[in-house]
Design an enzyme around this catalytic site. Structure first.
Site, short mmCIF file in Angstrom:
data_model
loop_
_atom_site.label_atom_id
_atom_site.label_comp_id
_atom_site.label_asym_id
_atom_site.label_seq_id
_atom_site.Cartn_x
_atom_site.Cartn_y
_atom_site.Cartn_z
N PRO A 268 0.80 -1.21 0.00
CA PRO A 268 0.00 0.00 0.00
C PRO A 268 0.84 1.28 0.00
O PRO A 268 1.63 1.51 0.92
CB PRO A 268 -0.82 -0.11 1.28
CG PRO A 268 -0.72 -1.54 1.70
CD PRO A 268 0.59 -2.02 1.19
N GLU A 269 0.68 2.07 -1.04
CA GLU A 269 1.27 3.40 -1.08
C GLU A 269 0.10 4.39 -1.00
O GLU A 269 -1.02 3.98 -0.70
CB GLU A 269 2.09 3.58 -2.37
CG GLU A 269 3.21 2.55 -2.46
CD GLU A 269 4.07 2.70 -3.71
OE1 GLU A 269 4.21 3.83 -4.20
OE2 GLU A 269 4.59 1.69 -4.19
#
Length: 268
Positions: A2-3
């Site tokens: 997850p960015e």
DNA sequence: GTTGCGTCCTGGACGC
DNA sequence: TGCGTCCAGGACGCAA
């Protein structure tokens, strides 16, 4: 992994799900990264915000306003349908209305904290985090200054979160490809910094629009995969032809991070 | 203060 | 089929 776009997608789904619900129970894995989860007990959710890759759940608490801070690391997932007793569930919260929110994290690279609202100085990276890339506080001049002060590789600076928040390995490779900047460059001029600024904003905005990038583990709160992985021009395409010039994309490790780039479009 | 490397952590891919 | 090894990477600690 997850960015910013993945975390923002999760935030948008989580906000209506948690609104005004009161946490009455919680438990956490023995790993000290997650043991703070029960400190949210007694809090009523006032909102769900995001800073970089961090989710910030606002809590109205008898001891004063608090924030439940969740970083998803590499494989963290939040969901109402995550069974608290299921595999790799590191924490969960129970609500007064009977529902639960589970946190599953296979590799345990995520972390959970509960702090007085706005007090992030004890949280390392979050305490020193740079401007939000999609806000007005992130400017071409600010990016250039941030890069100019440092002598580390440009990609390493982007991943450091202090010059700009929320960029991880995937979107760093994508933004550098779009801007035509070699990931291992240590000097970036004003003009190229402006191109990089525009590229960072564009790839992150597109990532949000497509619900994030799912390569393996990332899932939204409702368990869906993102759609952005089909739009990637650079990350994960080493050995394939560059979509801009046809040159074979290369892969190498810089500062411990796998990196893909086009040797023609992104000259050293 | 800055830089860069090692570590954490586990499932999947791959080779034998 | 089964086993061993390598790889992925965000954040942090530590040495130089």
């Amino acid at each position: 992994m997850p960015e910013l776009p993945e975390v923002e997608t999760i935030r948008r789904q989580l906000a209506p799900l948690l609104a005004e619900r009161t946490i009455v129970d919680a438990a956490a894995d023995a790993n000290p990264k997650f043991t703070a989860a029960p400190a949210a007990i007694g809090g009523t959710v006032t909102g769900v915000d995001r800073r970089g890759k961090y989710l910030l759940v606002g809590l109205d608490h008898a001891d004063g306003p608090r924030e439940l801070v969740v970083h998803l690391g590499m494989t963290g997932q939040l969901g109402a349908d995550i069974d608290p007793g299921g595999p790799h569930v590191r924490a969960w919260w129970g609500f007064a209305d009977g529902g639960t929110l589970g946190y599953r994290d296979v590799r345990q690279f995520g972390r959970i904290a509960v702090v007085p609202a706005g007090r992030y100085e004890t949280l390392g990276t979050l305490g020193r985090i740079g401007p939000e890339p999609l806000s007005d506080s992130f400017t071409p001049a600010g990016l250039w200054e941030g890069l100019h002060r440092r002598r580390a590789r440009v990609k390493t600076v982007l991943l450091g979160q202090q010059v700009v928040a929320g960029v991880g390995n995937i979107y760093a490779d994508e933004a550098l490809w779009r801007a035509g900047i070699h990931p291992a460059a240590r000097r970036v001029g004003r003009e190229r910094a402006a191109a990089l600024h525009a590229a960072i904003r564009a790839v992150l905005a597109e990532g949000i629009e497509n619900g994030g990038t799912t390569l393996r583990d990332y899932r939204t709160v409702t368990g869906e995969a993102g759609r952005n992985q089909t739009r990637l021009d650079c990350y994960g395409r080493a050995g394939e032809p560059c979509r801009r010039c046809g040159t074979t994309l290369r892969h190498a490790v810089f500062d411990g991070r796998g990196t893909t780039w086009c040797p023609a479009c992104q000259p050293r």
